[in-house]
Motif scaffolding. Structure first.
Motif, PDB file in Angstrom:
ATOM      1  N   ARG A  81       4.821  -2.740   5.995  1.00 34.42           N
ATOM      2  CA  ARG A  81       5.446  -2.790   5.085  1.00 34.42           C
ATOM      3  C   ARG A  81       4.523  -0.794   4.211  1.00 34.42           C
ATOM      4  O   ARG A  81       4.779   0.369   4.033  1.00 34.42           O
ATOM      5  CB  ARG A  81       6.133  -3.172   3.748  1.00 34.42           C
ATOM      6  N   ALA A  82       3.371  -1.208   4.275  1.00 35.15           N
ATOM      7  CA  ALA A  82       2.189  -0.098   3.924  1.00 35.15           C
ATOM      8  C   ALA A  82       2.988   0.896   4.848  1.00 35.15           C
ATOM      9  O   ALA A  82       2.001   1.824   4.513  1.00 35.15           O
ATOM     10  CB  ALA A  82       0.558  -1.653   3.949  1.00 35.15           C
ATOM     11  N   LEU A  83       2.070   0.300   6.561  1.00 36.49           N
ATOM     12  CA  LEU A  83       1.789   0.973   7.247  1.00 36.49           C
ATOM     13  C   LEU A  83       3.209   2.070   7.612  1.00 36.49           C
ATOM     14  O   LEU A  83       2.938   2.999   7.652  1.00 36.49           O
ATOM     15  CB  LEU A  83       1.707   0.237   8.821  1.00 36.49           C
ATOM     16  N   ALA A  84       3.993   1.726   6.851  1.00 35.18           N
ATOM     17  CA  ALA A  84       5.206   2.708   7.019  1.00 35.18           C
ATOM     18  C   ALA A  84       5.099   3.716   6.209  1.00 35.18           C
ATOM     19  O   ALA A  84       5.751   4.886   6.559  1.00 35.18           O
ATOM     20  CB  ALA A  84       6.569   1.130   7.044  1.00 35.18           C
ATOM     21  N   VAL A  85       5.036   2.824   4.965  1.00 31.88           N
ATOM     22  CA  VAL A  85       4.307   4.389   3.676  1.00 31.88           C
ATOM     23  C   VAL A  85       3.822   5.043   3.951  1.00 31.88           C
ATOM     24  O   VAL A  85       3.190   6.134   4.114  1.00 31.88           O
ATOM     25  CB  VAL A  85       4.386   3.760   2.255  1.00 31.88           C
ATOM     26  N   ALA A  86       2.322   4.213   4.252  1.00 35.19           N
ATOM     27  CA  ALA A  86       0.989   5.884   5.264  1.00 35.19           C
ATOM     28  C   ALA A  86       1.921   6.875   5.925  1.00 35.19           C
ATOM     29  O   ALA A  86       1.023   7.512   5.942  1.00 35.19           O
ATOM     30  CB  ALA A  86       0.269   4.799   5.957  1.00 35.19           C
ATOM     31  N   ARG A  87       1.871   6.231   6.610  1.00 29.11           N
ATOM     32  CA  ARG A  87       2.888   7.081   8.122  1.00 29.11           C
ATOM     33  C   ARG A  87       3.821   8.173   7.829  1.00 29.11           C
ATOM     34  O   ARG A  87       3.504   8.902   7.921  1.00 29.11           O
ATOM     35  CB  ARG A  87       3.216   6.075   9.550  1.00 29.11           C
ATOM     36  N   GLU A  88       4.134   7.662   6.931  1.00 33.28           N
ATOM     37  CA  GLU A  88       5.571   8.596   5.584  1.00 33.28           C
ATOM     38  C   GLU A  88       5.059   9.756   5.580  1.00 33.28           C
ATOM     39  O   GLU A  88       5.641  10.868   5.366  1.00 33.28           O
ATOM     40  CB  GLU A  88       6.612   7.909   5.512  1.00 33.28           C
ATOM     41  N   VAL A  89       4.130   9.275   4.373  1.00 26.90           N
ATOM     42  CA  VAL A  89       2.790  10.128   3.632  1.00 26.90           C
ATOM     43  C   VAL A  89       1.888  10.984   4.119  1.00 26.90           C
ATOM     44  O   VAL A  89       1.564  11.837   4.158  1.00 26.90           O
ATOM     45  CB  VAL A  89       2.521   9.785   2.556  1.00 26.90           C
ATOM     46  N   ALA A 101      -2.671   3.268 -16.668  1.00 26.49           N
ATOM     47  CA  ALA A 101      -3.076   2.170 -16.549  1.00 26.49           C
ATOM     48  C   ALA A 101      -3.296   0.982 -15.822  1.00 26.49           C
ATOM     49  O   ALA A 101      -4.665   0.893 -15.242  1.00 26.49           O
ATOM     50  CB  ALA A 101      -3.619   1.607 -17.982  1.00 26.49           C
ATOM     51  N   VAL A 102      -2.198   0.276 -15.970  1.00 22.48           N
ATOM     52  CA  VAL A 102      -1.807  -0.388 -14.361  1.00 22.48           C
ATOM     53  C   VAL A 102      -2.971  -0.466 -13.059  1.00 22.48           C
ATOM     54  O   VAL A 102      -3.654  -1.361 -12.150  1.00 22.48           O
ATOM     55  CB  VAL A 102      -0.921  -0.883 -14.560  1.00 22.48           C
ATOM     56  N   LEU A 103      -2.228   1.134 -12.665  1.00 20.79           N
ATOM     57  CA  LEU A 103      -2.407   1.169 -11.276  1.00 20.79           C
ATOM     58  C   LEU A 103      -3.688   1.337 -11.052  1.00 20.79           C
ATOM     59  O   LEU A 103      -4.436   0.931 -10.200  1.00 20.79           O
ATOM     60  CB  LEU A 103      -1.571   2.380 -10.662  1.00 20.79           C
ATOM     61  N   GLU A 104      -4.671   1.769 -11.969  1.00 17.45           N
ATOM     62  CA  GLU A 104      -6.224   2.136 -12.246  1.00 17.45           C
ATOM     63  C   GLU A 104      -6.657   0.899 -11.973  1.00 17.45           C
ATOM     64  O   GLU A 104      -7.511   1.109 -11.652  1.00 17.45           O
ATOM     65  CB  GLU A 104      -6.725   3.210 -12.922  1.00 17.45           C
ATOM     66  N   PHE A 105      -6.320  -0.276 -12.531  1.00  7.08           N
ATOM     67  CA  PHE A 105      -7.060  -1.516 -12.982  1.00  7.08           C
ATOM     68  C   PHE A 105      -7.402  -2.018 -11.064  1.00  7.08           C
ATOM     69  O   PHE A 105      -7.449  -2.807 -11.125  1.00  7.08           O
ATOM     70  CB  PHE A 105      -6.488  -1.946 -13.771  1.00  7.08           C
ATOM     71  N   SER A 106      -5.792  -1.888 -10.502  1.00  7.16           N
ATOM     72  CA  SER A 106      -5.443  -3.001  -9.571  1.00  7.16           C
ATOM     73  C   SER A 106      -6.494  -2.064  -8.469  1.00  7.16           C
ATOM     74  O   SER A 106      -6.701  -2.639  -7.863  1.00  7.16           O
ATOM     75  CB  SER A 106      -3.836  -2.621  -9.290  1.00  7.16           C
ATOM     76  N   SER A 107      -6.158  -0.323  -8.740  1.00 14.27           N
ATOM     77  CA  SER A 107      -7.122  -0.668  -7.765  1.00 14.27           C
ATOM     78  C   SER A 107      -8.728  -0.122  -7.826  1.00 14.27           C
ATOM     79  O   SER A 107      -8.993  -0.721  -6.868  1.00 14.27           O
ATOM     80  CB  SER A 107      -6.893   1.124  -7.419  1.00 14.27           C
ATOM     81  N   SER A 108      -8.830  -0.135  -9.111  1.00 14.85           N
ATOM     82  CA  SER A 108     -10.430  -0.970  -9.130  1.00 14.85           C
ATOM     83  C   SER A 108     -10.623  -1.949  -8.520  1.00 14.85           C
ATOM     84  O   SER A 108     -11.941  -2.172  -7.953  1.00 14.85           O
ATOM     85  CB  SER A 108     -11.081  -0.331 -10.652  1.00 14.85           C
ATOM     86  N   LEU A 125      -0.019  -2.403  -2.074  1.00 15.12           N
ATOM     87  CA  LEU A 125       0.843  -3.227  -0.559  1.00 15.12           C
ATOM     88  C   LEU A 125      -0.566  -3.676   0.603  1.00 15.12           C
ATOM     89  O   LEU A 125      -0.400  -5.076   0.229  1.00 15.12           O
ATOM     90  CB  LEU A 125       2.005  -2.240  -0.023  1.00 15.12           C
ATOM     91  N   ASN A 126      -1.101  -2.899   0.685  1.00 11.15           N
ATOM     92  CA  ASN A 126      -2.311  -3.187   1.402  1.00 11.15           C
ATOM     93  C   ASN A 126      -3.189  -4.980   0.707  1.00 11.15           C
ATOM     94  O   ASN A 126      -3.826  -5.319   0.824  1.00 11.15           O
ATOM     95  CB  ASN A 126      -3.059  -2.200   2.504  1.00 11.15           C
ATOM     96  N   PHE A 127      -3.897  -4.065  -0.499  1.00 10.33           N
ATOM     97  CA  PHE A 127      -4.434  -5.156  -1.251  1.00 10.33           C
ATOM     98  C   PHE A 127      -3.252  -6.570  -0.951  1.00 10.33           C
ATOM     99  O   PHE A 127      -4.175  -7.089  -1.097  1.00 10.33           O
ATOM    100  CB  PHE A 127      -4.245  -4.477  -2.747  1.00 10.33           C
ATOM    101  N   LEU A 128      -1.792  -6.135  -1.854  1.00 12.50           N
ATOM    102  CA  LEU A 128      -1.271  -7.478  -1.664  1.00 12.50           C
ATOM    103  C   LEU A 128      -1.120  -8.490  -0.543  1.00 12.50           C
ATOM    104  O   LEU A 128      -1.378  -9.542  -0.941  1.00 12.50           O
ATOM    105  CB  LEU A 128      -0.009  -7.110  -1.879  1.00 12.50           C
ATOM    106  N   GLY A 146       0.806  -3.681  -9.706  1.00 11.89           N
ATOM    107  CA  GLY A 146      -0.406  -2.745  -9.278  1.00 11.89           C
ATOM    108  C   GLY A 146       0.660  -1.632  -7.899  1.00 11.89           C
ATOM    109  O   GLY A 146       1.203  -0.523  -8.173  1.00 11.89           O
ATOM    110  N   VAL A 147       1.056  -2.688  -7.003  1.00  9.05           N
ATOM    111  CA  VAL A 147       2.827  -2.075  -5.654  1.00  9.05           C
ATOM    112  C   VAL A 147       3.531  -1.825  -6.959  1.00  9.05           C
ATOM    113  O   VAL A 147       4.201  -0.109  -6.836  1.00  9.05           O
ATOM    114  CB  VAL A 147       3.288  -3.316  -5.101  1.00  9.05           C
ATOM    115  N   ASN A 148       3.927  -2.395  -8.012  1.00 11.97           N
ATOM    116  CA  ASN A 148       5.366  -1.705  -9.495  1.00 11.97           C
ATOM    117  C   ASN A 148       5.033  -0.740  -9.829  1.00 11.97           C
ATOM    118  O   ASN A 148       5.717   0.489 -10.360  1.00 11.97           O
ATOM    119  CB  ASN A 148       6.104  -2.900  -9.685  1.00 11.97           C
ATOM    120  N   ALA A 149       3.855  -0.329 -10.196  1.00 18.66           N
ATOM    121  CA  ALA A 149       2.969   0.810 -11.053  1.00 18.66           C
ATOM    122  C   ALA A 149       2.953   1.833 -10.345  1.00 18.66           C
ATOM    123  O   ALA A 149       3.389   3.326 -10.466  1.00 18.66           O
ATOM    124  CB  ALA A 149       1.722   0.249 -11.707  1.00 18.66           C
ATOM    125  N   ALA A 150       2.465   2.036  -8.909  1.00 15.31           N
ATOM    126  CA  ALA A 150       2.907   2.550  -7.893  1.00 15.31           C
ATOM    127  C   ALA A 150       3.957   3.539  -7.840  1.00 15.31           C
ATOM    128  O   ALA A 150       4.091   4.374  -7.450  1.00 15.31           O
ATOM    129  CB  ALA A 150       2.171   3.121  -6.613  1.00 15.31           C
TER     130      ALA A 150
END
Length: 810
Positions: free
Chosen positions: A577-585, A509-516, A554-557, A537-541
């Motif tokens: 850090r967001a860029l590194a995670v995005a490229r990783e996945v 629920a925390v992640l969905e709210f933070s994304s919305s 991370l980008n939102f933060l 949101g970062v911690n929930a993800a």
């Protein structure tokens, strides 16, 4: 010219109710006719005009403005005043306390409280009400009901008014305690007996029944001019036989209840004191010299007492009886919410006891509603939230909320449909909740409200997404504009619910709210709120091991961090850090967003060349993946970087292309981007010296920003208009535009831009009102000294030089 022009709304004493009534009368409409034309109920219009609703809902304001056929500028002022909720202010009238005439031999007016303070506006309102009634309605007796919550000082206020107006009533001033909160209130029969005895009627000649006594009482009063104070009235029936019918006397009634059944009376609500008056009351009790030695602690005591006069008096008496006690000791006790009500006890004075009497008079359901309100996370509560907490339908919930208002255990907010529970009453309600409700019921109510707020927050926020087209029939709102209003109004509540969800580990629920709330955050750039939300949101993800969501959060933060000038570098590191995670996945969209926001952070940190490189890379990825909309957001940032590099022609071209793309869709988020893009284009045109075109572009940006309720862009537009008009030599319009910009920046807390506006306005005032220019520069300098950034230090140096130069000239 009709009074619907802009000048008609610029009186400093205006409040929204007065303005609405004036416009309605100018349009020659009754309340019923305006109701028919606007679709707003006549009762709601009446409540607005009487001041019970000082900040109505946006839709109500727009409907009224349309029905009143206001011109564009008048509508802008009308909406602005409705949002502001300003109330009439005034100065304390002068007067001389009168002494009793001596004719009545009983029920004498008590002596005035020596340290009466902080009621200037209410005193003026009461005196005006009495004076107006005497001038305009000589056949009726002025009756004024003074109502308010337990402990606000109603009796002291009535006695003060009695002494102020006493000379107008030479035949006597009488005071009767109706004992309305006692187990056995004084009956009307016995009260009339006291009043008649005070007027010289012997006990043997007193009529036996209420009707006979009331008739004799009114007959005697018809021949006299008297002041009658009926204190602590329980209800309408108790006091109705005591109201005279002649015009020569004044009746003041105090009650915890509104006494809405009494007709032809004036009503004055007494609330808690303002902060300054609360401190003055404490100082008068404990001596100013002692207060001066621990002034911060005195302010904190007043704050923890909620500026409730009874609580302040108890706190002051406790300190006065302990002259060697540091005031900080009482602060420590009051800081503990579990001990605060107990600490607010001095002799036979107890805040808890004052609340308890009113609470015990509530019926079972109203009492349950009152207790459950302590679970609300914000400073106010709505009918819908109350219904969720108490498991009632909204009609029933509203009825019991109104019962609590009538009992002065709750107050109506200036905003329509909202109710306020005083901090100390909230603590008392929490005590009663813990003592009377089961732990399971309390937990269930908390969880219901948390889930309801998050669910409806998500539904509202999704309406703001540019590509969102679904409609949820169960949502509390169904348009983007209403979604913004709901999210604004409920911020304290949904933030409290989000914190509760974090504590409960409701990660999904925390992640969905933070994304919305991503697109809503673009309209309300409040950094501290969004740093908190997107950190959750970062911690929930991470807790859910959802790496793509982690990159997005991370980008939102990083975006939220970049709103603070001192945190640009931290923002950049977060985006990397967001860029590194995005490229990783292998998430190319998150990769592009990371590159884009990294470029914006570099630009804001003073590296526009590096910014262009990163933004160009982001545009390439967006283009390859077919994300045209996001590509043009990045292009708008490129325009900012090119502007910073002095490449104005290219910058203007980039902004025009981006704005053209944003205009292709008419969602609220797109319109906000159009306003932002036009704002940026106007700044580039301004830099080229094309003041006329820049000014027109700023005006268009501001008009769109008003429509989408984006105050930051609106303020930037007014600031830009002010600069352009200044450069064109239109000094008076420039000053007006800068005034509006300063007001909005102050409202939204943008200290840096406040300083910049003040600096520019000082330059205008140098040519129109030189004596005021120095004050603006000094205020701007003070702001800059509190901002630890290179830009603020540079501006501070320029301001200091200008101030010193003006001293040399003088």
């Amino acid at each position: 010219m009709s009074d619907t022009g802009p000048e008609a709304v610029r009186e400093p004493g205006d409040n929204f109710g007065d303005l609405l009534a004036r416009y309605r009368r100018s349009a020659r409409l009754t309340q019923e006719e305006l109701a028919s034309a606007s679709g707003i109920s006549a009762r709601s219009i009446s409540d607005m005009e009487r001041g019970r609703v000082r900040v109505p809902q946006r839709r109500s304001v727009q409907a009224l403005a349309s029905a009143l056929t206001l011109d564009t500028h008048a509508q802008w002022e009308f909406v602005r005043l409705a949002k502001a909720g300003r109330v009439r202010t005034g100065t304390r009238p002068t007067g001389t306390a009168a002494t009793p005439s001596g004719r009545p031999q009983q029920c004498q007016l008590p002596p005035e409280v020596a340290d009466f303070t902080g009621r200037d506006n209410e005193v003026e309102q009461t005196l005006q009400l009495v004076g107006e009634h005497l001038r305009t309605n000589l056949r009726a007796t002025p009756v004024v009901v003074l109502f308010g919550a337990p402990g606000v000082g109603k009796t002291s206020f009535a006695v003060h008014i009695g002494h102020r107006v006493g000379k107008r009533y030479p035949d006597g001033r009488v005071f009767v305690n109706m004992r309305g909160i006692d187990t056995n209130p004084l009956s009307a029969h016995d009260a009339l007996g006291q009043l008649l005895a005070a007027m010289g009627v012997a006990a043997a000649h007193l009529p036996t029944g209420v009707h006979g006594r009331s008739t004799l009482y009114r007959q005697l009063l018809s021949e006299r001019r008297m002041l009658v104070i009926l204190d602590n009235v329980a209800d309408d029936a108790q006091v109705r036989p005591l109201l005279p019918g002649s015009s020569g006397s004044l009746v003041l009634i105090t009650s915890r209840r509104v006494l809405s059944g009494l007709e032809a009376v004036g009503r004055i609500q007494l609330d808690v004191l303002d902060a300054a008056a609360g401190v003055r009351l404490l100082e008068s009790i404990i001596r100013p010299d002692r207060a001066a030695r621990e002034l911060d602690a005195v302010h904190r005591v007043a704050e923890l007492c909620g500026n409730l006069p009874l609580a302040l008096r108890i706190a002051g008496n406790r300190l006065a009886s302990r002259p060697r006690w540091p005031i900080a000791n009482l602060v420590r006790q009051l800081n503990d919410e579990q001990r605060r009500l107990t600490a607010l006890t001095a002799g036979d004075l107890q805040v808890r006891a004052a609340f308890e009497v009113s609470y015990q008079q509530c019926d079972a359901i109203s009492g349950m509603v009152f207790r459950r309100l302590s679970l609300a996370g914000g400073p106010d509560v709505t009918v819908a939230q109350t219904a969720v907490l108490a498991e009632l339908d909204e009609t029933t919930a509203e009825r019991h909320l109104e019962e609590l208002v009538d009992a002065s255990l709750l107050d109506t907010d200036v905003r329509e449909g909202r109710y306020i529970l005083h901090d100390l009453l909230r603590l008392f309600a929490g005590e009663r909740l813990a003592g009377e409700d089961t732990a399971a019921d309390i937990q269930a109510a908390e969880w219901r409200l948390t889930e309801w707020l998050l669910r409806n927050g998500i539904r509202a926020a999704k309406l703001l997404a540019p590509d969102w087209s679904e409609r949820d029939p169960d949502a509390v709102v169904d348009t983007a504009e209403d979604a913004v209003e709901w999210l604004d109004d409920e911020q304290a509540h949904w933030l409290a619910a989000l914190r509760q969800a974090v504590r409960l580990r409701w990660h999904a629920a925390v992640l969905e709210f933070s994304s919305s709330v991503r697109w809503y955050s673009a309209l309300r750039k409040t950094s501290d709120v969004w740093r908190e939300v997107f950190t959750y949101g970062v911690n929930a993800a991470r807790a859910l091991d959802r790496r793509r969501d982690e990159a997005e959060q991370l980008n939102f933060l990083g975006w939220a961090l970049n709103l603070v000038p001192a945190l640009h570098h931290e923002a950049y590191q977060t985006h990397r850090r967001a860029l590194a995670v995005a490229r990783e996945v292998g998430d190319r969209i998150a990769e592009a967003w990371s590159l884009m926001h990294s470029g914006r952070a570099e630009l804001d940190d003073g590296r526009p060349g590096r910014s262009v490189e990163l933004l160009t890379s982001a545009i390439a990825v967006f283009h390859q993946t077919g994300h045209t909309f996001e590509e043009h957001i990045a292009l708008s940032y490129v325009g900012l970087a090119l502007h910073a590099l002095g490449r104005y022609e290219q910058a203007a071209a980039a902004h025009r292309t981006a704005v053209g793309e944003f205009r292709r869709t008419d969602s609220l988020s797109h319109r906000n981007l159009v306003a932002t893009g036009l704002q940026r284009l106007a700044e580039t045109l301004e830099a080229t010296g094309d003041w006329q075109t820049a000014n027109a572009t700023f005006q268009e940006a501001g008009a769109i920003a008003v429509g989408v309720d984006s105050p930051a862009v609106e303020a930037d537009a007014w600031f830009g208009c002010g600069r352009c008009r200044h450069e064109m030599g239109d000094l008076r319009p420039a000053e007006r535009h800068l005034d509006i910009a300063l007001s909005i920046y102050t409202d939204i807390g943008d200290r840096w831009k406040q300083a910049r506006v003040l600096q520019r306005r000082a330059s205008v005032l140098d040519q129109t009102r030189p004596a005021h220019a120095r004050a603006d520069r000094e205020q701007a300098l003070e702001i800059c000294r509190g901002l630890n950034t290179a830009k603020a230090h540079s501006l501070a140096a320029a301001l200091s030089a200008a101030i010193n130069a003006s001293e040399d000239l003088s």
